[in-house]
Enzyme design. Structure first.
Site, PDB file in Angstrom:
ATOM      1  N   PHE A  25     -85.717 -35.448  -0.179  1.00 19.22           N
ATOM      2  CA  PHE A  25     -84.342 -35.941  -0.739  1.00 19.22           C
ATOM      3  C   PHE A  25     -84.171 -35.037  -2.142  1.00 19.22           C
ATOM      4  CE2 PHE A  25     -81.899 -38.852  -3.499  1.00 19.22           C
ATOM      5  CZ  PHE A  25     -80.766 -39.031  -3.082  1.00 19.22           C
ATOM      6  N   SER A  93     -91.897 -36.922   1.691  1.00 17.61           N
ATOM      7  CA  SER A  93     -91.091 -37.705   0.925  1.00 17.61           C
ATOM      8  C   SER A  93     -90.138 -38.386   2.011  1.00 17.61           C
ATOM      9  CB  SER A  93     -90.618 -37.132  -0.321  1.00 17.61           C
ATOM     10  OG  SER A  93     -89.874 -38.344  -0.950  1.00 17.61           O
ATOM     11  N   MET A  94     -88.997 -38.415   1.436  1.00 17.09           N
ATOM     12  CA  MET A  94     -87.593 -38.655   2.586  1.00 17.09           C
ATOM     13  C   MET A  94     -87.879 -37.705   3.833  1.00 17.09           C
ATOM     14  SD  MET A  94     -83.582 -38.248   2.463  1.00 17.09           S
ATOM     15  CE  MET A  94     -83.292 -36.496   2.734  1.00 17.09           C
ATOM     16  N   ASP A 194     -98.760 -40.504  -7.765  1.00 15.62           N
ATOM     17  CA  ASP A 194     -97.428 -39.776  -7.257  1.00 15.62           C
ATOM     18  C   ASP A 194     -96.527 -40.547  -8.011  1.00 15.62           C
ATOM     19  OD1 ASP A 194     -95.009 -39.699  -5.950  1.00 15.62           O
ATOM     20  OD2 ASP A 194     -95.973 -39.857  -3.828  1.00 15.62           O
ATOM     21  N   HIS A 224     -96.573 -35.799  -6.201  1.00 17.69           N
ATOM     22  CA  HIS A 224     -95.588 -36.072  -5.103  1.00 17.69           C
ATOM     23  C   HIS A 224     -95.542 -34.989  -4.313  1.00 17.69           C
ATOM     24  CE1 HIS A 224     -92.590 -38.096  -2.621  1.00 17.69           C
ATOM     25  NE2 HIS A 224     -91.825 -37.040  -3.080  1.00 17.69           N
TER      26      HIS A 224
END
Length: 259
Positions: A25, A93-94, A194, A224
């Site tokens: 994202f 992530s996303m 993270d 992250h």
């Protein structure tokens, strides 16, 4: 708007095993480019698309939502299936959340899933205010470049458009209900330190999926964006080994042709 230098999509025509990589994202393919190139160098067919609204300016992302981002990776998966015998989905992530939805929706068309610090929820009190706040405030501070490695940087927006953040929240809540449909082998790589996705997210995902073949790897030296961090090589090697275990033809095309 022109795509930012370095944020371009990446594709490589390789062998009969394909991998779809999904970026995060407000990020771009730049965060996964070294991973994509590592897999391509080893003979895999690789697709790393640029998600709509990403890789240009945040104003463009304000006009997009989860349906646009998912439609892009869904299209790329279908294209890979047309030319590859085995296909794996992966993401950061996303992007990890998108990969999980592809696995839930496409079933046997996906042979395995690799996720790095996957998101499961938009956290904080502000998340509950998004439905209203997005009409009053356009953006909030960015989340890009959570990286421990000195000198490494992620090419992502310095602002988060709230319309898009609201759409992400809707998507993640929907996906949470679909996670039991994920039955494929799963490789989960996560960073304990993270600052974007808390440990509760990967834990929730592991508790919800129906996969019986699950491997969890801790990325102790990364934040992250671990794909650009100290543990990047570990991610690349573990994912390649995971794919090779499930698709034994990986790495053998050359020897087979030579023999």
């Amino acid at each position: 708007m022109p795509v930012l230098p370095g944020a371009e999509p990446y594709r490589h025509e390789g062998g009969e095993v394909g991998v779809l990589l999904c970026h995060g994202f407000t990020g771009s393919p730049q965060s996964l480019r070294p991973w994509a190139e590592y897999l391509a160098e080893r003979g895999l067919t690789v697709s790393l698309p640029l998600l709509p609204g990403h890789g240009t300016r945040w104003e463009d992302m304000q006009l997009t939502g989860w349906q646009d981002w998912y439609a892009e990776v869904d299209h790329e998966l279908r294209a890979l299936r047309e030319r590859c015998a085995r296909v794996f989905v992966a993401g950061l992530s996303m992007g990890g959340a998108l990969a999980l939805r592809l696995a839930a929706k496409h079933g046997d068309a996906v042979d395995g899933v690799v996720v790095v610090n996957p998101a499961n929820k938009v956290h904080g009190l502000s998340a509950y205010a998004l439905p209203v706040a997005r009409h009053l405030v356009r953006t909030t501070k960015g989340i890009a470049s959570d990286i421990a490695k000195e000198g490494a940087a992620e090419l992502g927006y310095d602002r988060v458009p709230l319309h898009a953040a609201h759409s992400l929240r809707v998507f993640l809540r929907m996906l949470d209900g679909e996670l039991p449909q994920v039955t494929q082998p799963l490789l989960m790589l996560r960073s304990p330190a993270d600052h974007v996705v808390p440990p509760a997210d990967p834990a929730r995902i592991l508790s919800r999926v129906s996969s019986l073949d699950v491997t969890e790897v801790l990325l102790e030296h990364s934040y992250h964006v671990a794909t650009l961090d100290h543990d990047a090589d570990r991610i690349f090697e573990e994912s390649y080994a995971f794919i090779g275990r499930l698709a034994p033809s990986v790495g053998k095309e050359g020897t087979a042709q030579g023999g």
